[in-house]
Design a protein around this motif. Structure first.
Motif, PDB file in Angstrom:
ATOM      1  N   SER A  45       0.827  -1.210   0.000  1.00 56.88           N
ATOM      2  CA  SER A  45       0.000   0.000   0.000  1.00 56.88           C
ATOM      3  C   SER A  45       0.859   1.257   0.000  1.00 56.88           C
ATOM      4  N   MET A  46       1.979   1.241   0.718  1.00 58.05           N
ATOM      5  CA  MET A  46       2.864   2.401   0.738  1.00 58.05           C
ATOM      6  C   MET A  46       3.480   2.625  -0.643  1.00 58.05           C
ATOM      7  N   ILE A  47       3.907   1.561  -1.294  1.00 54.03           N
ATOM      8  CA  ILE A  47       4.486   1.683  -2.642  1.00 54.03           C
ATOM      9  C   ILE A  47       3.439   2.172  -3.631  1.00 54.03           C
ATOM     10  N   THR A  48       2.241   1.600  -3.573  1.00 54.20           N
ATOM     11  CA  THR A  48       1.177   1.991  -4.496  1.00 54.20           C
ATOM     12  C   THR A  48       0.785   3.453  -4.307  1.00 54.20           C
ATOM     13  N   GLU A  49       0.653   3.889  -3.073  1.00 52.86           N
ATOM     14  CA  GLU A  49       0.296   5.284  -2.808  1.00 52.86           C
ATOM     15  C   GLU A  49       1.391   6.225  -3.312  1.00 52.86           C
ATOM     16  N   TRP A  50       2.648   5.866  -3.093  1.00 51.84           N
ATOM     17  CA  TRP A  50       3.762   6.696  -3.549  1.00 51.84           C
ATOM     18  C   TRP A  50       3.761   6.812  -5.074  1.00 51.84           C
ATOM     19  N   ILE A  51       3.559   5.688  -5.776  1.00 49.22           N
ATOM     20  CA  ILE A  51       3.519   5.698  -7.239  1.00 49.22           C
ATOM     21  C   ILE A  51       2.331   6.516  -7.735  1.00 49.22           C
ATOM     22  N   TYR A  52       1.174   6.353  -7.115  1.00 52.88           N
ATOM     23  CA  TYR A  52      -0.019   7.096  -7.543  1.00 52.88           C
ATOM     24  C   TYR A  52       0.177   8.595  -7.378  1.00 52.88           C
ATOM     25  N   ILE A  53       0.670   9.023  -6.245  1.00 51.58           N
ATOM     26  CA  ILE A  53       0.858  10.459  -6.001  1.00 51.58           C
ATOM     27  C   ILE A  53       1.941  11.016  -6.923  1.00 51.58           C
ATOM     28  N   ARG A  54       3.015  10.273  -7.134  1.00 50.18           N
ATOM     29  CA  ARG A  54       4.085  10.733  -8.014  1.00 50.18           C
ATOM     30  C   ARG A  54       3.597  10.897  -9.448  1.00 50.18           C
ATOM     31  N   ASN A  55       2.853   9.893  -9.950  1.00 47.66           N
ATOM     32  CA  ASN A  55       2.360   9.969 -11.325  1.00 47.66           C
ATOM     33  C   ASN A  55       1.272  11.019 -11.478  1.00 47.66           C
ATOM     34  N   SER A  56       0.433  11.191 -10.485  1.00 56.46           N
ATOM     35  CA  SER A  56      -0.633  12.192 -10.569  1.00 56.46           C
ATOM     36  C   SER A  56      -0.079  13.601 -10.513  1.00 56.46           C
ATOM     37  N   SER A  57       0.984  13.818  -9.740  1.00 54.98           N
ATOM     38  CA  SER A  57       1.555  15.167  -9.650  1.00 54.98           C
ATOM     39  C   SER A  57       2.329  15.520 -10.911  1.00 54.98           C
ATOM     40  N   LYS A  58       2.861  14.545 -11.627  1.00 52.33           N
ATOM     41  CA  LYS A  58       3.559  14.818 -12.890  1.00 52.33           C
ATOM     42  C   LYS A  58       2.595  15.255 -13.978  1.00 52.33           C
ATOM     43  N   LYS A  59       1.357  14.771 -13.922  1.00 55.54           N
ATOM     44  CA  LYS A  59       0.364  15.128 -14.936  1.00 55.54           C
ATOM     45  C   LYS A  59      -0.098  16.564 -14.800  1.00 55.54           C
ATOM     46  N   ARG A  60       0.046  17.148 -13.648  1.00 49.71           N
ATOM     47  CA  ARG A  60      -0.452  18.517 -13.412  1.00 49.71           C
ATOM     48  C   ARG A  60       0.497  19.534 -13.873  1.00 49.71           C
TER      49      ARG A  60
END
Length: 79
Positions: free
Chosen positions: A64-79
Motif C-alpha cells: 500500500s505504501m508503494i502503491t500510494e507513492w507511485i499514484y501520487i508521483r504519477n498524478s503530480s507529474k500530470k499537473r
C-alpha cells in the motif's frame, strides 16, 4: 477531493486487496506464513491470546505504501 486523500484511498484499497489475496493463497495452498491464525484460550481468566503470523499484513502495508507513492508521483507529474 484532494490528491492526498485520493492517494490514501488508493493505498487503502491496495492494502486490503493484497492482504486478502495473500491470506486466500495461504489458505488454498497451505502456506503457513501466509495463513491467518487466531487463538484464544481462557483457562479460568488466565486469558491467552495470539494472532499469527502477520506476514500478510506486513506485505499488504508495504504494497500500500508503494502503491500510494507511485499514484501520487504519477498524478503530480500530470499537473
Amino acid at each position: 477531493m484532494s490528491l492526498q486523500s485520493k492517494g490514501f484511498f488508493v493505498g487503502l484499497a491496495a492494502f486490503i486487496v493484497t492482504t486478502v489475496a495473500l491470506v486466500l493463497i495461504g489458505q488454498k495452498f497451505s502456506i503457513y506464513w501466509l495463513t491467518f491464525s487466531y487463538t484464544y484460550d481462557n483457562q479460568a481468566e488466565g486469558l491467552y491470546f495470539t494472532v499469527e503470523p502477520v506476514m500478510p499484513l506486513i506485505l499488504g502495508l508495504i504494497m500500500s505504501m508503494i502503491t500510494e507513492w507511485i499514484y501520487i508521483r504519477n498524478s503530480s507529474k500530470k499537473r
